[in-house]
Design a protein around this motif. Structure first.
Motif, PDB file in Angstrom:
ATOM      1  N   SER A   1       0.807  -1.220   0.000  1.00  0.00           N
ATOM      2  CA  SER A   1       0.000   0.000   0.000  1.00  0.00           C
ATOM      3  C   SER A   1       0.841   1.270   0.000  1.00  0.00           C
ATOM      4  CB  SER A   1      -0.924   0.019   1.222  1.00  0.00           C
ATOM      5  OG  SER A   1      -0.178  -0.080   2.422  1.00  0.00           O
ATOM      6  N   GLY A   2       2.130   1.172   0.212  1.00  0.00           N
ATOM      7  CA  GLY A   2       2.985   2.348   0.260  1.00  0.00           C
ATOM      8  C   GLY A   2       4.331   2.075  -0.361  1.00  0.00           C
ATOM      9  N   ALA A   3       5.327   2.834   0.088  1.00  0.00           N
ATOM     10  CA  ALA A   3       6.684   2.724  -0.452  1.00  0.00           C
ATOM     11  C   ALA A   3       7.615   2.018   0.514  1.00  0.00           C
ATOM     12  CB  ALA A   3       7.233   4.117  -0.782  1.00  0.00           C
ATOM     13  N   GLY A   4       7.060   1.200   1.409  1.00  0.00           N
ATOM     14  CA  GLY A   4       7.893   0.516   2.394  1.00  0.00           C
ATOM     15  C   GLY A   4       8.771  -0.568   1.816  1.00  0.00           C
ATOM     16  N   GLY A   5       8.371  -1.129   0.665  1.00  0.00           N
ATOM     17  CA  GLY A   5       9.168  -2.187   0.063  1.00  0.00           C
ATOM     18  C   GLY A   5       9.171  -3.440   0.914  1.00  0.00           C
ATOM     19  N   LEU A   6      10.328  -4.068   0.992  1.00  0.00           N
ATOM     20  CA  LEU A   6      10.477  -5.283   1.791  1.00  0.00           C
ATOM     21  C   LEU A   6      10.499  -4.916   3.265  1.00  0.00           C
ATOM     22  CD1 LEU A   6      11.001  -8.374   1.807  1.00  0.00           C
ATOM     23  CD2 LEU A   6      13.437  -7.845   1.787  1.00  0.00           C
ATOM     24  N   LEU A   7       9.518  -5.426   4.009  1.00  0.00           N
ATOM     25  CA  LEU A   7       9.417  -5.108   5.432  1.00  0.00           C
ATOM     26  C   LEU A   7      10.290  -6.017   6.287  1.00  0.00           C
ATOM     27  CD1 LEU A   7       5.550  -4.627   5.621  1.00  0.00           C
ATOM     28  CD2 LEU A   7       7.295  -2.869   5.331  1.00  0.00           C
ATOM     29  N   GLY A   8      10.458  -7.259   5.873  1.00  0.00           N
ATOM     30  CA  GLY A   8      11.257  -8.192   6.653  1.00  0.00           C
ATOM     31  C   GLY A   8      11.195  -9.577   6.058  1.00  0.00           C
ATOM     32  N   GLN A   9      11.999 -10.472   6.623  1.00  0.00           N
ATOM     33  CA  GLN A   9      12.071 -11.855   6.186  1.00  0.00           C
ATOM     34  C   GLN A   9      12.061 -12.765   7.401  1.00  0.00           C
ATOM     35  OE1 GLN A   9      15.696 -11.263   3.582  1.00  0.00           O
ATOM     36  NE2 GLN A   9      14.466 -12.469   2.167  1.00  0.00           N
ATOM     37  N   ALA A  10      11.528 -13.959   7.199  1.00  0.00           N
ATOM     38  CA  ALA A  10      11.502 -14.980   8.242  1.00  0.00           C
ATOM     39  C   ALA A  10      11.984 -16.285   7.634  1.00  0.00           C
ATOM     40  CB  ALA A  10      10.095 -15.153   8.817  1.00  0.00           C
ATOM     41  N   ALA A  11      12.764 -17.035   8.393  1.00  0.00           N
ATOM     42  CA  ALA A  11      13.306 -18.302   7.914  1.00  0.00           C
ATOM     43  C   ALA A  11      12.185 -19.327   7.802  1.00  0.00           C
ATOM     44  CB  ALA A  11      14.401 -18.801   8.846  1.00  0.00           C
ATOM     45  N   GLY A  12      12.127 -20.000   6.644  1.00  0.00           N
ATOM     46  CA  GLY A  12      11.135 -21.044   6.447  1.00  0.00           C
ATOM     47  C   GLY A  12       9.929 -20.534   5.673  1.00  0.00           C
ATOM     48  N   ARG A  13       9.148 -21.476   5.176  1.00  0.00           N
ATOM     49  CA  ARG A  13       7.895 -21.146   4.481  1.00  0.00           C
ATOM     50  C   ARG A  13       6.744 -21.868   5.171  1.00  0.00           C
ATOM     51  NH1 ARG A  13       8.069 -24.550  -1.220  1.00  0.00           N
ATOM     52  NH2 ARG A  13       9.082 -26.421  -0.426  1.00  0.00           N
ATOM     53  N   THR A  14       6.665 -21.739   6.454  1.00  0.00           N
ATOM     54  CA  THR A  14       5.652 -22.404   7.263  1.00  0.00           C
ATOM     55  C   THR A  14       4.740 -21.366   7.889  1.00  0.00           C
ATOM     56  OG1 THR A  14       7.075 -22.380   9.233  1.00  0.00           O
ATOM     57  CG2 THR A  14       7.246 -24.300   7.772  1.00  0.00           C
ATOM     58  N   GLY A  15       3.602 -21.856   8.388  1.00  0.00           N
ATOM     59  CA  GLY A  15       2.696 -20.968   9.086  1.00  0.00           C
ATOM     60  C   GLY A  15       3.295 -20.415  10.359  1.00  0.00           C
ATOM     61  N   LYS A  16       4.117 -21.196  11.028  1.00  0.00           N
ATOM     62  CA  LYS A  16       4.756 -20.729  12.267  1.00  0.00           C
ATOM     63  C   LYS A  16       5.669 -19.543  11.995  1.00  0.00           C
ATOM     64  CE  LYS A  16       7.501 -22.359  16.203  1.00  0.00           C
ATOM     65  NZ  LYS A  16       8.417 -21.190  16.139  1.00  0.00           N
ATOM     66  N   ALA A  17       6.376 -19.561  10.855  1.00  0.00           N
ATOM     67  CA  ALA A  17       7.250 -18.432  10.524  1.00  0.00           C
ATOM     68  C   ALA A  17       6.437 -17.153  10.348  1.00  0.00           C
ATOM     69  CB  ALA A  17       8.042 -18.750   9.258  1.00  0.00           C
ATOM     70  N   VAL A  18       5.277 -17.265   9.725  1.00  0.00           N
ATOM     71  CA  VAL A  18       4.421 -16.088   9.529  1.00  0.00           C
ATOM     72  C   VAL A  18       3.877 -15.597  10.861  1.00  0.00           C
ATOM     73  CG1 VAL A  18       2.308 -15.260   8.430  1.00  0.00           C
ATOM     74  CG2 VAL A  18       3.838 -16.785   7.181  1.00  0.00           C
ATOM     75  N   ILE A  19       3.400 -16.506  11.683  1.00  0.00           N
ATOM     76  CA  ILE A  19       2.820 -16.124  12.981  1.00  0.00           C
ATOM     77  C   ILE A  19       3.869 -15.477  13.874  1.00  0.00           C
ATOM     78  CG2 ILE A  19       1.770 -17.037  15.074  1.00  0.00           C
ATOM     79  CD1 ILE A  19       0.419 -19.166  13.363  1.00  0.00           C
ATOM     80  N   ASP A  20       5.053 -16.055  13.933  1.00  0.00           N
ATOM     81  CA  ASP A  20       6.099 -15.502  14.799  1.00  0.00           C
ATOM     82  C   ASP A  20       6.511 -14.108  14.340  1.00  0.00           C
ATOM     83  OD1 ASP A  20       6.002 -17.826  16.224  1.00  0.00           O
ATOM     84  OD2 ASP A  20       7.790 -18.712  15.325  1.00  0.00           O
ATOM     85  N   TRP A  21       6.636 -13.907  13.015  1.00  0.00           N
ATOM     86  CA  TRP A  21       7.049 -12.589  12.521  1.00  0.00           C
ATOM     87  C   TRP A  21       5.976 -11.549  12.811  1.00  0.00           C
ATOM     88  CZ3 TRP A  21       5.711  -8.644   9.262  1.00  0.00           C
ATOM     89  CH2 TRP A  21       6.735  -7.759   8.898  1.00  0.00           C
ATOM     90  N   LEU A  22       4.709 -11.885  12.597  1.00  0.00           N
ATOM     91  CA  LEU A  22       3.642 -10.923  12.852  1.00  0.00           C
ATOM     92  C   LEU A  22       3.494 -10.637  14.343  1.00  0.00           C
ATOM     93  CD1 LEU A  22       0.954 -12.188  10.315  1.00  0.00           C
ATOM     94  CD2 LEU A  22       2.329 -10.112  10.146  1.00  0.00           C
ATOM     95  N   ASN A  23       3.606 -11.659  15.180  1.00  0.00           N
ATOM     96  CA  ASN A  23       3.491 -11.441  16.632  1.00  0.00           C
ATOM     97  C   ASN A  23       4.636 -10.583  17.158  1.00  0.00           C
ATOM     98  OD1 ASN A  23       1.130 -12.929  16.763  1.00  0.00           O
ATOM     99  ND2 ASN A  23       2.171 -14.831  17.328  1.00  0.00           N
ATOM    100  N   ALA A  24       5.787 -10.678  16.522  1.00  0.00           N
ATOM    101  CA  ALA A  24       6.925  -9.860  16.960  1.00  0.00           C
ATOM    102  C   ALA A  24       6.702  -8.375  16.691  1.00  0.00           C
ATOM    103  CB  ALA A  24       8.203 -10.325  16.269  1.00  0.00           C
ATOM    104  N   ARG A  25       5.799  -8.030  15.763  1.00  0.00           N
ATOM    105  CA  ARG A  25       5.513  -6.620  15.475  1.00  0.00           C
ATOM    106  C   ARG A  25       4.637  -5.987  16.539  1.00  0.00           C
ATOM    107  NH1 ARG A  25       8.510  -8.615  12.551  1.00  0.00           N
ATOM    108  NH2 ARG A  25       9.834  -7.549  14.043  1.00  0.00           N
TER     109      ARG A  25
END
Length: 423
Positions: A183-207
């Motif tokens: 939605s903006g010019a932020g580009g790449l916000l971050g990366q998480a190791a793995g392509r699992t649901g846990k990687a997504v949940i952990d990265w979002l919860n850390a925000r």
């Protein structure tokens, strides 16, 4: 931002070959502070001239001659008896200026390899990489909140295995999940190791909860693990499936039917003389991108030489799906969307082909997310563009061994357009 220092230009001259400009500088102050005790000294012990390398002046080389003074420290308790004046841009014993190193770091951030920047600016690899780290670490580590979030994965390289102490082998995770601002010019916000649901949940919860509450729409590929993770971490967000991958599934069904029909009828793989093989590219192309001559040739060739009609049937199903997804661009009302959806499902059901049944079941499972795409028009195209930049950064570096360096280079490659060129 580098510290601003004042120097006095004593004179500017051309070198003997008149191929470079020589700038003679010196400090205007007649005093300096001891770097150890801080006592001001005006006692000059000796003078010396250093030749730090600097950026060229346009197309002409620029040679700097700094006439330094060595001062004597008059503080009796200071263990340092003498010191030489210096500035932040040219630290003691430095052979290159700070702006030359920063220019090399920005050159690497713009897409060049470290070795190429070293050859261009004539500096060493460790020095260029050290300033690259400083440039990368100067950017904010915590991303700003976004309203539309894109999620996708990229592979960091070939699969690698590690031997466990018990004698077994463990496969190392070689995928990264990327989070992109759509939605903006932020580009790449971050990366998480793995392509699992846990990687997504952990990265979002850390925000944090405040960051997550701002996210309204999440665009993903048709990946069930990501959908489950978003439902858990962002229950209020609307999930949108990218239409490009849905059309790719339809094209895979076209290819699978064409290959199956060829094997059943001819008992071999397709050849250039087979009409279905000769028209394989046209079958995957959009109908509106086919000329009338190309479409007529493809249609007549398959009617005359493919008696079962299965290839044309799956091609029509693909076009029906494209017509359904085109409602997002046409801003069609819900009645038109329902009509085109019914037409697609009925065509797949009456065909009695396993490839089309599987395609229809996939669309049915992902219909809420597909409808969200049609109504919002949000795509994951910017995420796919970020994936290309990530892969280009790895190609330029000929691969990475260090994960920290890879993420640092990837972050710069995906946000180098926002770096201040004068920094």
């Amino acid at each position: 931002m580098p510290e601003i220092t004042v120097v006095k230009v004593e004179r500017v001259a051309e070198d003997e070959q008149q191929s470079a400009r020589v700038v003679h500088i010196e400090r205007p102050e007649e005093w300096a502070a001891c770097p150890q005790c801080g006592v001001i000294s005006t006692s000059v012990r000796q003078r010396r001239t250093t030749r730090p390398r600097d950026l060229p002046y346009g197309e002409q080389a620029l040679h700097v001659r700094w006439h330094k003074r060595q001062f004597a420290c008059k503080e009796s308790l200071c263990p340092r008896k003498a010191f030489t004046e210096s500035v932040a841009e040219i630290p003691p014993r430095a052979r290159v200026t700070g702006r030359l190193c920063r220019a090399a770091a920005r050159r690497i951030a713009a897409g060049a390899s470290v070795a190429a920047a070293c050859r261009e600016y004539k500096i060493g690899w460790p020095l260029a990489h050290r300033h690259l780290i400083a440039l990368a670490d100067a950017s904010p580590a915590e991303p700003e909140p976004v309203q539309v979030l894109g999620i996708d994965e990229t592979r960091r390289g070939r699969a690698r295995w590690r031997k466990n102490p018990d004698g077994g082998w463990e496969k190392l995770e070689r995928f990264e999940t990327n989070f992109v601002d759509l939605s903006g010019a932020g580009g790449l916000l971050g990366q998480a190791a793995g392509r699992t649901g846990k990687a997504v949940i952990d990265w979002l919860n850390a925000r944090g909860p405040a960051w997550k509450n701002i996210v309204q729409i999440v665009a993903i590929d048709p990946a069930a693990c990501y959908r489950t993770a978003i439902h858990q971490a962002l229950p209020h967000a609307v999930i949108v499936v990218d239409h490009f991958h849905l059309i790719a599934l339809a094209n895979k069904a076209v290819t699978a039917v064409r290959q199956r029909v060829t094997r059943q009828q001819r008992g071999r793989r397709g050849r250039a003389t087979d009409p279905e093989w000769a028209n394989r590219r046209r079958l995957l192309r959009a109908r509106e991108n086919l000329t009338e001559q190309a479409f007529t040739r493809m249609w007549n060739d398959l009617i005359d030489h493919e008696p079962t009609g299965q290839i044309l049937t799956v091609w029509i199903a693909k076009e029906e799906l494209r017509s359904l997804l085109a409602c997002a661009r046409q801003r069609a009302p819900r009645s038109v969307i329902s009509h085109r959806l019914f037409r697609f499902f009925s065509w797949c059901a009456t065909s009695d082909m396993p490839e089309l049944i599987t395609l229809a079941e996939t669309i049915e499972q992902w219909w809420p997310e597909t409808l969200a795409f049609i109504t919002t028009g949000v795509t994951n195209a910017r995420t796919e563009a970020t994936n290309r930049l990530i892969k280009d950064a790895a190609r330029v570096a000929f691969g990475f061994r260090n994960l920290t360096n890879q993420r640092r280079r990837v972050r710069l490659a995906c946000t180098h357009q926002t770096i201040n060129p004068a920094a």
